[in-house]
Scaffold this motif. Structure first.
Motif, PDB file in Angstrom:
ATOM      1  N   GLY A  28      22.792 -32.491 -26.534  1.00  0.00           N
ATOM      2  CA  GLY A  28      22.910 -31.047 -26.347  1.00  0.00           C
ATOM      3  C   GLY A  28      24.317 -30.582 -26.059  1.00  0.00           C
ATOM      4  N   ALA A  29      25.113 -31.396 -25.374  1.00  0.00           N
ATOM      5  CA  ALA A  29      26.479 -30.999 -25.036  1.00  0.00           C
ATOM      6  C   ALA A  29      27.329 -30.788 -26.284  1.00  0.00           C
ATOM      7  CB  ALA A  29      27.110 -32.018 -24.098  1.00  0.00           C
ATOM      8  N   PRO A  30      27.364 -31.750 -27.227  1.00  0.00           N
ATOM      9  CA  PRO A  30      28.133 -31.495 -28.444  1.00  0.00           C
ATOM     10  C   PRO A  30      27.597 -30.302 -29.243  1.00  0.00           C
ATOM     11  CG  PRO A  30      27.640 -33.827 -28.245  1.00  0.00           C
ATOM     12  CD  PRO A  30      26.865 -33.121 -27.179  1.00  0.00           C
ATOM     13  N   ASN A  31      26.276 -30.128 -29.256  1.00  0.00           N
ATOM     14  CA  ASN A  31      25.688 -28.973 -29.946  1.00  0.00           C
ATOM     15  C   ASN A  31      26.186 -27.671 -29.336  1.00  0.00           C
ATOM     16  OD1 ASN A  31      24.177 -30.678 -31.528  1.00  0.00           O
ATOM     17  ND2 ASN A  31      22.300 -30.407 -30.369  1.00  0.00           N
ATOM     18  N   ALA A  60      24.323 -34.274 -37.585  1.00  0.00           N
ATOM     19  CA  ALA A  60      22.973 -33.813 -37.923  1.00  0.00           C
ATOM     20  C   ALA A  60      22.483 -34.467 -39.210  1.00  0.00           C
ATOM     21  CB  ALA A  60      22.950 -32.290 -38.052  1.00  0.00           C
ATOM     22  N   CYS A  61      23.377 -34.639 -40.173  1.00  0.00           N
ATOM     23  CA  CYS A  61      23.015 -35.293 -41.436  1.00  0.00           C
ATOM     24  C   CYS A  61      22.605 -36.744 -41.192  1.00  0.00           C
ATOM     25  CB  CYS A  61      24.189 -35.222 -42.398  1.00  0.00           C
ATOM     26  SG  CYS A  61      23.851 -35.926 -44.020  1.00  0.00           S
ATOM     27  N   LEU A  62      23.393 -37.454 -40.399  1.00  0.00           N
ATOM     28  CA  LEU A  62      23.062 -38.848 -40.096  1.00  0.00           C
ATOM     29  C   LEU A  62      21.787 -38.929 -39.252  1.00  0.00           C
ATOM     30  CD1 LEU A  62      23.631 -41.834 -40.276  1.00  0.00           C
ATOM     31  CD2 LEU A  62      25.307 -41.571 -38.424  1.00  0.00           C
ATOM     32  N   ALA A  63      21.592 -37.986 -38.324  1.00  0.00           N
ATOM     33  CA  ALA A  63      20.358 -37.964 -37.529  1.00  0.00           C
ATOM     34  C   ALA A  63      19.141 -37.779 -38.430  1.00  0.00           C
ATOM     35  CB  ALA A  63      20.417 -36.850 -36.479  1.00  0.00           C
ATOM     36  N   SER A  90      28.011 -41.097 -35.264  1.00  0.00           N
ATOM     37  CA  SER A  90      26.809 -41.931 -35.156  1.00  0.00           C
ATOM     38  C   SER A  90      26.258 -41.927 -33.730  1.00  0.00           C
ATOM     39  CB  SER A  90      27.081 -43.353 -35.648  1.00  0.00           C
ATOM     40  OG  SER A  90      28.079 -43.983 -34.884  1.00  0.00           O
ATOM     41  N   THR A  91      27.127 -41.805 -32.738  1.00  0.00           N
ATOM     42  CA  THR A  91      26.650 -41.695 -31.350  1.00  0.00           C
ATOM     43  C   THR A  91      25.845 -40.418 -31.169  1.00  0.00           C
ATOM     44  OG1 THR A  91      28.516 -42.973 -30.493  1.00  0.00           O
ATOM     45  CG2 THR A  91      27.366 -41.544 -28.930  1.00  0.00           C
ATOM     46  N   PHE A  92      26.413 -39.289 -31.609  1.00  0.00           N
ATOM     47  CA  PHE A  92      25.706 -38.017 -31.480  1.00  0.00           C
ATOM     48  C   PHE A  92      24.418 -38.020 -32.308  1.00  0.00           C
ATOM     49  CE2 PHE A  92      30.007 -35.755 -30.640  1.00  0.00           C
ATOM     50  CZ  PHE A  92      30.011 -36.245 -29.352  1.00  0.00           C
ATOM     51  N   ALA A  93      24.453 -38.649 -33.477  1.00  0.00           N
ATOM     52  CA  ALA A  93      23.249 -38.729 -34.317  1.00  0.00           C
ATOM     53  C   ALA A  93      22.154 -39.529 -33.617  1.00  0.00           C
ATOM     54  CB  ALA A  93      23.586 -39.358 -35.668  1.00  0.00           C
ATOM     55  N   ALA A  94      22.530 -40.651 -33.021  1.00  0.00           N
ATOM     56  CA  ALA A  94      21.543 -41.468 -32.292  1.00  0.00           C
ATOM     57  C   ALA A  94      20.934 -40.667 -31.145  1.00  0.00           C
ATOM     58  CB  ALA A  94      22.192 -42.744 -31.771  1.00  0.00           C
TER      59      ALA A  94
END
Length: 146
Positions: A28-31, A60-63, A90-94
Protein backbone atom coordinates in the motif's frame (compact mmCIF):
# COMPACT_ATOMS: atom_id res chain seq x y z
CA UNK A 1 5.64 -26.22 -7.51
CA UNK A 2 8.19 -23.59 -8.46
CA UNK A 3 7.25 -21.23 -11.27
CA UNK A 4 10.26 -19.67 -12.95
CA UNK A 5 9.55 -16.22 -14.33
CA UNK A 6 12.12 -14.28 -16.32
CA UNK A 7 11.97 -10.50 -16.06
CA UNK A 8 12.41 -8.84 -19.44
CA UNK A 9 9.69 -6.20 -19.35
CA UNK A 10 10.37 -3.15 -21.52
CA UNK A 11 10.52 0.12 -19.60
CA UNK A 12 8.01 1.87 -21.88
CA UNK A 13 5.03 -0.38 -21.15
CA UNK A 14 1.57 1.04 -21.55
CA UNK A 15 -1.20 -1.30 -20.55
CA UNK A 16 -4.44 -1.41 -18.58
CA UNK A 17 -4.09 -3.18 -15.28
CA UNK A 18 -7.27 -4.47 -13.67
CA UNK A 19 -6.42 -6.10 -10.36
CA UNK A 20 -9.09 -6.78 -7.80
CA UNK A 21 -6.76 -7.30 -4.87
CA UNK A 22 -6.94 -6.11 -1.32
CA UNK A 23 -3.55 -4.50 -1.14
CA UNK A 24 -1.66 -5.34 2.07
CA UNK A 25 0.04 -2.53 3.98
CA UNK A 26 3.49 -3.36 2.61
CA UNK A 27 2.28 -2.87 -0.96
CA UNK A 28 0.00 0.00 0.00
CA UNK A 29 2.83 2.44 0.70
CA UNK A 30 4.23 2.41 -2.86
CA UNK A 31 0.67 2.60 -4.22
CA UNK A 32 -0.04 5.64 -2.07
CA UNK A 33 3.17 7.38 -3.13
CA UNK A 34 2.50 6.59 -6.79
CA UNK A 35 -1.02 8.01 -6.47
CA UNK A 36 0.12 11.21 -4.76
CA UNK A 37 3.22 11.96 -6.81
CA UNK A 38 3.19 9.84 -9.96
CA UNK A 39 5.67 12.02 -11.83
CA UNK A 40 8.27 12.17 -9.07
CA UNK A 41 11.41 10.09 -9.44
CA UNK A 42 11.21 6.77 -7.59
CA UNK A 43 14.43 5.06 -8.69
CA UNK A 44 17.69 6.29 -10.18
CA UNK A 45 20.16 3.85 -11.68
CA UNK A 46 23.03 5.59 -13.46
CA UNK A 47 21.46 7.89 -16.03
CA UNK A 48 18.10 6.11 -15.90
CA UNK A 49 15.26 7.56 -13.83
CA UNK A 50 12.02 5.70 -13.16
CA UNK A 51 8.92 7.60 -12.08
CA UNK A 52 6.54 6.31 -9.40
CA UNK A 53 3.83 5.90 -12.05
CA UNK A 54 6.05 3.54 -14.07
CA UNK A 55 7.27 1.62 -11.04
CA UNK A 56 3.70 1.03 -9.89
CA UNK A 57 2.51 0.01 -13.37
CA UNK A 58 5.33 -2.49 -13.86
CA UNK A 59 4.84 -3.94 -10.35
CA UNK A 60 1.11 -4.30 -11.04
CA UNK A 61 1.86 -6.09 -14.32
CA UNK A 62 4.19 -8.56 -12.62
CA UNK A 63 1.68 -9.02 -9.76
CA UNK A 64 -0.97 -9.93 -12.32
CA UNK A 65 1.43 -12.43 -13.91
CA UNK A 66 2.24 -13.98 -10.52
CA UNK A 67 -1.45 -14.14 -9.64
CA UNK A 68 -2.26 -15.84 -12.92
CA UNK A 69 0.30 -18.51 -11.97
CA UNK A 70 -1.47 -19.06 -8.63
CA UNK A 71 1.26 -17.35 -6.59
CA UNK A 72 -0.49 -15.69 -3.68
CA UNK A 73 -1.01 -15.43 0.05
CA UNK A 74 1.79 -16.97 2.06
CA UNK A 75 3.84 -18.03 -0.96
CA UNK A 76 7.50 -17.12 -1.40
CA UNK A 77 8.89 -15.36 -4.45
CA UNK A 78 12.63 -15.83 -4.87
CA UNK A 79 14.54 -12.96 -6.48
CA UNK A 80 17.72 -13.74 -8.41
CA UNK A 81 18.45 -10.14 -9.37
CA UNK A 82 21.08 -7.45 -9.22
CA UNK A 83 20.46 -4.23 -7.31
CA UNK A 84 18.23 -2.82 -10.03
CA UNK A 85 14.74 -1.37 -10.52
CA UNK A 86 13.41 -4.87 -11.25
CA UNK A 87 14.30 -5.83 -7.68
CA UNK A 88 11.89 -3.19 -6.34
CA UNK A 89 9.29 -4.06 -8.97
CA UNK A 90 9.32 -7.74 -8.04
CA UNK A 91 9.27 -6.93 -4.31
CA UNK A 92 6.23 -4.68 -4.70
CA UNK A 93 4.59 -7.25 -7.00
CA UNK A 94 5.09 -10.02 -4.42
CA UNK A 95 3.57 -7.80 -1.73
CA UNK A 96 0.56 -7.09 -3.95
CA UNK A 97 -0.26 -10.81 -4.14
CA UNK A 98 0.45 -11.17 -0.39
CA UNK A 99 3.64 -13.16 -0.87
CA UNK A 100 7.00 -12.71 0.80
CA UNK A 101 10.35 -12.48 -0.96
CA UNK A 102 13.48 -14.62 -0.73
CA UNK A 103 16.66 -12.84 -1.72
CA UNK A 104 19.02 -15.01 -3.80
CA UNK A 105 22.67 -14.09 -4.18
CA UNK A 106 23.39 -13.77 -7.89
CA UNK A 107 26.80 -15.38 -7.34
CA UNK A 108 25.28 -18.71 -6.25
CA UNK A 109 26.24 -21.73 -8.29
CA UNK A 110 23.55 -24.15 -9.45
CA UNK A 111 23.94 -26.51 -6.46
CA UNK A 112 23.53 -23.62 -4.03
CA UNK A 113 20.59 -22.23 -5.98
CA UNK A 114 18.78 -25.58 -6.04
CA UNK A 115 19.38 -26.02 -2.30
CA UNK A 116 18.09 -22.54 -1.46
CA UNK A 117 14.99 -22.70 -3.66
CA UNK A 118 14.09 -26.17 -2.41
CA UNK A 119 14.57 -25.34 1.27
CA UNK A 120 12.86 -21.97 1.04
CA UNK A 121 9.79 -23.59 -0.53
CA UNK A 122 9.81 -20.84 -3.16
CA UNK A 123 6.77 -20.86 -5.43
CA UNK A 124 8.30 -18.51 -7.99
CA UNK A 125 11.71 -17.34 -9.13
CA UNK A 126 12.09 -13.92 -10.70
CA UNK A 127 15.49 -13.54 -12.34
CA UNK A 128 17.35 -11.15 -14.57
CA UNK A 129 17.79 -12.51 -18.09
CA UNK A 130 21.56 -11.96 -17.90
CA UNK A 131 21.85 -14.38 -14.96
CA UNK A 132 20.34 -17.52 -16.49
CA UNK A 133 20.39 -18.99 -19.96
CA UNK A 134 17.54 -21.05 -21.37
CA UNK A 135 19.74 -24.13 -21.07
CA UNK A 136 20.68 -23.72 -17.41
CA UNK A 137 17.12 -22.66 -16.55
CA UNK A 138 15.85 -25.96 -18.01
CA UNK A 139 18.49 -27.82 -16.02
CA UNK A 140 17.42 -26.00 -12.86
CA UNK A 141 13.79 -26.99 -13.48
CA UNK A 142 14.73 -30.65 -13.92
CA UNK A 143 16.83 -30.66 -10.75
CA UNK A 144 13.89 -29.21 -8.83
CA UNK A 145 11.62 -31.92 -10.33
CA UNK A 146 9.31 -29.51 -12.14
Amino acid sequence: MLVIYQVTLPSNLSFPVDLDLRIPAAAGAPNAVAARQPDHVAVVLGDVEMRWRDLEARAACLAAALGSLDVGTGDKVAQLLYNCPEYLESTFAAFKVRSSTVNVNYRYLDDELVYLLDNADAEALVFHSSLRSEENTSELQSRLHL
